[in-house]
Design an enzyme around this catalytic site. Structure first.
Site, PDB file in Angstrom:
ATOM      1  N   LYS A  22     -62.957 -16.978 -17.520  1.00  0.00           N
ATOM      2  CA  LYS A  22     -62.639 -16.575 -16.143  1.00  0.00           C
ATOM      3  C   LYS A  22     -63.898 -16.529 -15.286  1.00  0.00           C
ATOM      4  O   LYS A  22     -63.931 -17.077 -14.183  1.00  0.00           O
ATOM      5  CB  LYS A  22     -61.967 -15.197 -16.141  1.00  0.00           C
ATOM      6  CG  LYS A  22     -61.905 -14.556 -14.774  1.00  0.00           C
ATOM      7  CD  LYS A  22     -61.320 -13.172 -14.817  1.00  0.00           C
ATOM      8  CE  LYS A  22     -62.211 -12.027 -14.539  1.00  0.00           C
ATOM      9  NZ  LYS A  22     -63.009 -11.910 -13.364  1.00  0.00           N
ATOM     10  N   ASN A  23     -64.941 -15.865 -15.787  1.00  0.00           N
ATOM     11  CA  ASN A  23     -66.103 -15.638 -14.933  1.00  0.00           C
ATOM     12  C   ASN A  23     -66.908 -16.910 -14.659  1.00  0.00           C
ATOM     13  O   ASN A  23     -67.665 -16.965 -13.691  1.00  0.00           O
ATOM     14  CB  ASN A  23     -66.997 -14.537 -15.520  1.00  0.00           C
ATOM     15  CG  ASN A  23     -66.360 -13.161 -15.347  1.00  0.00           C
ATOM     16  OD1 ASN A  23     -65.394 -13.013 -14.592  1.00  0.00           O
ATOM     17  ND2 ASN A  23     -66.886 -12.164 -16.042  1.00  0.00           N
ATOM     18  N   CYS A 117     -62.044  -5.125  -9.296  1.00  0.00           N
ATOM     19  CA  CYS A 117     -61.830  -3.878 -10.034  1.00  0.00           C
ATOM     20  C   CYS A 117     -62.756  -2.788  -9.505  1.00  0.00           C
ATOM     21  O   CYS A 117     -63.896  -3.053  -9.130  1.00  0.00           O
ATOM     22  CB  CYS A 117     -62.108  -4.091 -11.520  1.00  0.00           C
ATOM     23  SG  CYS A 117     -60.884  -5.121 -12.325  1.00  0.00           S
ATOM     24  N   ARG A 122     -70.336  -1.393  -5.903  1.00  0.00           N
ATOM     25  CA  ARG A 122     -70.589  -2.809  -6.220  1.00  0.00           C
ATOM     26  C   ARG A 122     -71.284  -3.468  -5.029  1.00  0.00           C
ATOM     27  O   ARG A 122     -70.691  -4.300  -4.325  1.00  0.00           O
ATOM     28  CB  ARG A 122     -69.283  -3.530  -6.582  1.00  0.00           C
ATOM     29  CG  ARG A 122     -68.603  -2.922  -7.800  1.00  0.00           C
ATOM     30  CD  ARG A 122     -67.443  -3.725  -8.311  1.00  0.00           C
ATOM     31  NE  ARG A 122     -67.874  -4.884  -9.094  1.00  0.00           N
ATOM     32  CZ  ARG A 122     -67.051  -5.650  -9.813  1.00  0.00           C
ATOM     33  NH1 ARG A 122     -65.768  -5.388  -9.847  1.00  0.00           N
ATOM     34  NH2 ARG A 122     -67.507  -6.677 -10.494  1.00  0.00           N
ATOM     35  N   ASP A 306     -68.030  -5.722 -20.153  1.00  0.00           N
ATOM     36  CA  ASP A 306     -66.620  -6.132 -20.079  1.00  0.00           C
ATOM     37  C   ASP A 306     -65.889  -5.996 -21.421  1.00  0.00           C
ATOM     38  O   ASP A 306     -64.687  -6.239 -21.488  1.00  0.00           O
ATOM     39  CB  ASP A 306     -66.509  -7.575 -19.556  1.00  0.00           C
ATOM     40  CG  ASP A 306     -66.795  -7.649 -18.058  1.00  0.00           C
ATOM     41  OD1 ASP A 306     -66.982  -6.603 -17.438  1.00  0.00           O
ATOM     42  OD2 ASP A 306     -66.831  -8.773 -17.521  1.00  0.00           O
ATOM     43  N   ARG A 398     -55.046 -10.766 -13.922  1.00  0.00           N
ATOM     44  CA  ARG A 398     -56.184 -11.372 -13.219  1.00  0.00           C
ATOM     45  C   ARG A 398     -57.080 -12.121 -14.194  1.00  0.00           C
ATOM     46  O   ARG A 398     -57.768 -13.065 -13.796  1.00  0.00           O
ATOM     47  CB  ARG A 398     -57.019 -10.279 -12.529  1.00  0.00           C
ATOM     48  CG  ARG A 398     -56.392  -9.732 -11.263  1.00  0.00           C
ATOM     49  CD  ARG A 398     -57.414  -8.920 -10.492  1.00  0.00           C
ATOM     50  NE  ARG A 398     -58.702  -9.549 -10.640  1.00  0.00           N
ATOM     51  CZ  ARG A 398     -59.842  -8.906 -10.818  1.00  0.00           C
ATOM     52  NH1 ARG A 398     -59.874  -7.605 -10.853  1.00  0.00           N
ATOM     53  NH2 ARG A 398     -60.968  -9.563 -10.948  1.00  0.00           N
TER      54      ARG A 398
HETATM   55  C1  UD1 Z   1     -70.012  -9.842 -13.126  1.00  0.00           C
HETATM   56  C2  UD1 Z   1     -68.663 -10.016 -13.786  1.00  0.00           C
HETATM   57  C3  UD1 Z   1     -68.130  -8.669 -14.257  1.00  0.00           C
HETATM   58  C4  UD1 Z   1     -69.143  -8.000 -15.172  1.00  0.00           C
HETATM   59  C5  UD1 Z   1     -70.514  -7.947 -14.514  1.00  0.00           C
HETATM   60  C6  UD1 Z   1     -71.595  -7.446 -15.459  1.00  0.00           C
HETATM   61  C7  UD1 Z   1     -67.820 -11.939 -12.592  1.00  0.00           C
HETATM   62  C8  UD1 Z   1     -66.859 -12.450 -11.600  1.00  0.00           C
HETATM   63  N1  UD1 Z   1     -67.771 -10.622 -12.802  1.00  0.00           N
HETATM   64  O1  UD1 Z   1     -69.805  -8.983 -12.008  1.00  0.00           O
HETATM   65  O2  UD1 Z   1     -66.911  -8.897 -14.957  1.00  0.00           O
HETATM   66  O3  UD1 Z   1     -68.710  -6.673 -15.450  1.00  0.00           O
HETATM   67  O4  UD1 Z   1     -70.915  -9.252 -14.070  1.00  0.00           O
HETATM   68  O5  UD1 Z   1     -71.663  -8.248 -16.592  1.00  0.00           O
HETATM   69  O6  UD1 Z   1     -68.581 -12.668 -13.184  1.00  0.00           O
HETATM   70  N2  UD1 Z   1     -75.887  -4.970  -8.263  1.00  0.00           N
HETATM   71  C9  UD1 Z   1     -76.617  -4.512  -7.179  1.00  0.00           C
HETATM   72  N3  UD1 Z   1     -76.774  -5.355  -6.118  1.00  0.00           N
HETATM   73  C10 UD1 Z   1     -76.255  -6.607  -6.082  1.00  0.00           C
HETATM   74  C11 UD1 Z   1     -75.520  -7.069  -7.184  1.00  0.00           C
HETATM   75  C12 UD1 Z   1     -75.355  -6.232  -8.266  1.00  0.00           C
HETATM   76  O7  UD1 Z   1     -77.089  -3.370  -7.168  1.00  0.00           O
HETATM   77  O8  UD1 Z   1     -76.453  -7.308  -5.075  1.00  0.00           O
HETATM   78  C13 UD1 Z   1     -75.715  -4.094  -9.438  1.00  0.00           C
HETATM   79  C14 UD1 Z   1     -74.248  -3.732  -9.696  1.00  0.00           C
HETATM   80  O9  UD1 Z   1     -73.873  -2.579  -8.952  1.00  0.00           O
HETATM   81  C15 UD1 Z   1     -74.246  -3.493 -11.191  1.00  0.00           C
HETATM   82  C16 UD1 Z   1     -75.294  -4.496 -11.717  1.00  0.00           C
HETATM   83  O10 UD1 Z   1     -76.100  -4.841 -10.589  1.00  0.00           O
HETATM   84  O11 UD1 Z   1     -74.695  -2.189 -11.485  1.00  0.00           O
HETATM   85  C17 UD1 Z   1     -74.720  -5.756 -12.332  1.00  0.00           C
HETATM   86  O12 UD1 Z   1     -73.818  -6.349 -11.410  1.00  0.00           O
HETATM   87  P1  UD1 Z   1     -73.520  -7.920 -11.423  1.00  0.00           P
HETATM   88  O13 UD1 Z   1     -74.133  -8.537 -12.636  1.00  0.00           O
HETATM   89  O14 UD1 Z   1     -73.883  -8.466 -10.096  1.00  0.00           O
HETATM   90  O15 UD1 Z   1     -71.943  -7.916 -11.575  1.00  0.00           O
HETATM   91  P2  UD1 Z   1     -70.910  -8.880 -10.874  1.00  0.00           P
HETATM   92  O16 UD1 Z   1     -71.513 -10.229 -10.651  1.00  0.00           O
HETATM   93  O17 UD1 Z   1     -70.252  -8.199  -9.717  1.00  0.00           O
END
Ligand code: UD1
Length: 419
Positions: A22-23, A117, A122, A306, A398
C-alpha cells in the site's frame, strides 16, 4: 454498517499470498503524473486508498484503464488541472504526494490538507521545507496547501526528522528539477526504494535510495511505455507472520521479500516462534505460548510502528510482562482499550504500554481505531475464545485487500456482515 464476526480460537494454517505494498502504491500512482505518456502498474493492492488515488489522478486529467483488479494503465499526457479535490485528499494521508508530483510536473498545485489515521500530530513541515529549498513558494490557508514554482532547482536538503513521506515527496519534486538534489537523513523504508526504482525505470536518475543519503540528478523528462510491479507489502506480510504466532498456527507467506521482514523475524524467534526463510516465501509457526519481549518502534530497519498493534496482540498473550515503546506516533495505543475489553491486561502510559500477558483472550464487540489497529483486532478475534465483532471496517479496507477472505482460507471462522 458492516462488521466482521469472528469465532475463535483457530490456529491459522496454510498459505497466503501477499499483495503489493500500500505505502509504495500510494506514492507510485502520484509519481505517474511526472510522466508525459502512459505506464502500467501491476501488483497494486485492491484497497480503498488506491481507488481514491485513482479518482484524484483522473480529476487532474489522467486517463486510467483497469486491466484487472490489481493492474492499471495510466495515461498522464493531458494533465489539465492544478486543483486536487479536497473531499478526496482529506480521506487519506498519502494524498500529500500530489504536492511533490504536481510541483514537478506543473510547477503548481492546490491541495487540501491530508487526512488519514489519527495517530497523533502529523505535521508536514519537512515536506514544505524540502519544497521551499527547491525554490517553491508554499502557503497553507484555511486547510488548503498552495505550492508554486517557476522552475524547481536542485538543492541539498537535510531532513530534521526521518520521514517516509517527506523523503518520497522531495524525491518526486526533484526528479524533473534543474540540477542535483541531495536528501540527507532520508528514510530507508522498502517503499522508498520502490518509488525510486519506479522513477528510474521511467528515466529518472536517483541514487542511494535505501540509504540515508539520496542523490537525485534532475532529468528533462520521464518517458512512459513501461510496466512496473509494486514491491510486496512488508506490513501485510508482518501482519500474517504475527497472526501465525498469536493463533499458534503455521502459515507460509508467498510473494514476500524476506529481507524486509528481518526485524519481525528476530522478535518472533526471541519469543519462541519459528521462522523458515525460503527466499521468496517465509514459513512462520508457533506451537507454544509465546514468551515476553520488549519492543521499540523505529524507522526501517527497526521494528515498524505499523506492526506495533499486531505485535501487541501477541504480547497480550505472552508468558510474562512485555513493554512496547512507540517512538514514531503520539497516539498509537488506542487499540489497547479494545484489547482490554477482550480480557487483555494492558496499561498504556505516554510512549510506553505494559502488557501483562494473559493465557486467553475472550471475544467481545470492538472498534478499529485506525488501519493497523483494525488488523490487530481481527488477529485478536481469531486467537480469542468465543465471538468477536469488529466495527469501523473502513479503516481496515483502506490497507488490506479482502482481509476476511485471506484469513478464511487459513481456516478462520470469519464473516463480513451488513447490519
Ligand atoms: C508513513 C506511513 C505510515 C507509517 C509511517 C512511519 C505512508 C502512506 N504512511 O507515514 O503508515 O506509520 O510512515 O513508518 O507511507 N514528521 C514531522 N514532520 C514532517 C513529517 C513527519 O514531524 O514533515 C514526524 C511525524 O509526526 C512522525 C515521524 O516524523 O512522528 C515519522 O513520520 P513519517 O515517516 O513522515 O510518516 P508518514 O509518511 O506520514
Amino acid at each position: 454498517m458492516e462488521k466482521l464476526v469472528v469465532k475463535g480460537p483457530t490456529p491459522l494454517k496454510g498459505e497466503v499470498i501477499i499483495n503489493g505494498a500500500k505505502n509504495a502504491a500510494v506514492a507510485i500512482l502520484p509519481a505517474t503524473l511526472l510522466i508525459d505518456g502512459c505506464c502500467t502498474i501491476e501488483n497494486l493492492p485492491n484497497i480503498s486508498d488506491i481507488k481514491i488515488s485513482c479518482e484524484i489522478l483522473e480529476h487532474l486529467g489522467a486517463k486510467i484503464t483497469w486491466n484487472n483488479k490489481n493492474s492499471i494503465t495510466i495515461d498522464s499526457t493531458n494533465i489539465n488541472s492544478t486543483k486536487a479535490p479536497i473531499d478526496l485528499t482529506s480521506r487519506f494521508r498519502a494524498s500529500y504526494y500530489i504536492l511533490g508530483a504536481m510541483l514537478g510536473r506543473m510547477g503548481e498545485i492546490e491541495v487540501g490538507m491530508p487526512g488519514g489515521c489519527k495517530l497523533g500530530a502529523r505535521p508536514i513541515d519537512q515536506h514544505i521545507k524540502g519544497f521551499e529549498l527547491l525554490g517553491a513558494n508554499v502557503t497553507v490557508e484555511k486547510g488548503t496547501i498552495y505550492a508554486k514554482a517557476k522552475k524547481l532547482k536542485g538543492s541539498p536538503i537535510y531532513m530534521d526528522i526521518v520521514s517516509v513521506g517527506a523523503t518520497i515527496n522531495v524525491m518526486l519534486a526533484s526528479v524533473l528539477a534543474n540540477g542535483t538534489t541531495i536528501i540527507d537523513n532520508a528514510a530507508k523504508e522498502p517503499h522508498i526504494v520502490d518509488v525510486a526504482n519506479f522513477l528510474n525505470t521511467m528515466g529518472a536518475d536517483i541514487r542511494g535510495a535505501g540509504t540515508d543519503v539520496i542523490k537525485i540528478n534532475g532529468v528533462e523528462k520521464l518517458h512512459g511505455n513501461a510496466t512496473y510491479s509494486v514491491v510486496p507489502d512488508q506490513i501485510e506480510a508482518g501482519t500474517f507472520m504475527l497472526a501465525a504466532v498469536a493463533t499458534r498456527g503455521d502459515i507460509t507467506l508467498k510473494n514476500c521479500i524476506t529481507k524486509h521482514l528481518e526485524s519481525i523475524t528476530a522478535k518472533i524467534l526471541e519469543i519462541g516462534g519459528n521462522v523458515q526463510d525460503n527466499g521468496d516465501s517465509i514459513r512462520v509457526w508457533c506451537n507454544k505460548r509465546p514468551g515476553k519481549a520488549n519492543i521499540k518502534t523505529l524507522p526501517y530497519p527497526g521494528f515498524p510502528t505499523d506492526l506495533q498493534p499486531q505485535m501487541g496482540v501477541v504480547l497480550s498473550l505472552a508468558n510474562g510482562t512485555s513493554i512496547i515503546t512507540e517512538s514514531i506516533w503520539d497516539s498509537r495505543f488506542q487499540y489497547t482499550d479494545e484489547l482490554n475489553k477482550m480480557g487483555a491486561h494492558i496499561t498504556a502510559q505516554g510512549k510506553n504500554a505494559f502488557f501483562e500477558g494473559v493465557k486467553r483472550l475472550s471475544g467481545a464487540p470492538v472498534y478499529s481505531t485506525d488501519l493497523r489497529a483494525g488488523a490487530a483486532l481481527v488477529v485478536a478475534g481469531i486467537a480469542a475464545e468465543g465471538t468477536t465483532e469488529i466495527y469501523n471496517l473502513g479503516y481496515i479496507d483502506r490497507g488490506y485487500e479482502k482481509i476476511e477472505e485471506k484469513f478464511k482460507k487459513l481456516g478462520a471462522n470469519i464473516e463480513r456482515v451488513s447490519e
